[in-house]
Design a protein around this motif. Structure first.
Motif: not given
Length: 179
Positions: A47-49, A51, A125, A128, A131, A133
């Motif tokens: 998992t990556r977030r 911006r 996806t 949140s 952002e 995720a």
């Protein structure tokens, strides 16, 4: 008549006993829903977030990246934040072929060897706040020369996920700047 009644009682007792054993087996073990440390580590790797609040842009970049990697997009639900793709590859390995020949010559036994593999990728996806995720999951399904599944596994290589997310970051950047 007495013997027939005994057989019926015995059968009824057997069915009752099996039913009670089956009832015990269907209970969920106490720790079944407890996350193991490995699960948390895997989620962090996969998992990556980003911006941004533009989920469609993230999905578009993800789909493009998967296609660049050789995946065929099988399903895409932008309203749900989901992309699923797959690619077919050979799974034949020289060591398995050599082993098959050796076993056949030595023991006259025909052992199965891996033939094809389907690698599946799913991107999910989740917005949140400011952002999004992105979770990527890669699996491998291997079929042997007898058309049986010989392996079904999650591909959990940290380097693979790191490279995927580096490329996705670049793709998101290019998508955002319409390059």
């Amino acid at each position: 008549m007495l013997r027939r009644l005994s057989v019926q009682k015995l059968t009824l007792c057997g069915i009752t006993a099996l039913g009670s054993v089956g009832g015990c087996a269907s209970q969920i073990p106490k720790n079944a829903l407890v996350m193991r440390p490995q699960t948390i580590e895997w989620r962090q790797r996969s998992t990556r977030r980003f911006r941004t609040t533009d989920e469609k842009q993230i999905l578009s970049a993800s789909a493009g990246l998967l296609q660049d990697m050789g995946f065929i997009i099988e399903s895409s639900e932008s309203d749900l934040g989901l992309i699923v793709g797959s690619m077919d590859r050979t799974a034949v390995e020289g060591g398995q072929v050599t082993g098959k020949v050796f076993v056949f010559l030595l023991l006259r036994v025909d052992v199965p060897i891996d033939r094809n593999q389907k690698i599946r990728a799913s991107i999910v996806t989740h917005p949140s706040g400011n952002e999004i995720a992105v979770r990527a999951t890669f699996q491998r399904i291997v079929v042997n020369d007898r058309n049986n599944i010989s392996k079904l596994e999650l591909l959990d290589y940290p380097q693979m996920y790191q490279e995927f997310f580096e490329k996705l970051s670049q793709a998101v950047f290019l998508e955002a700047h319409e390059i």
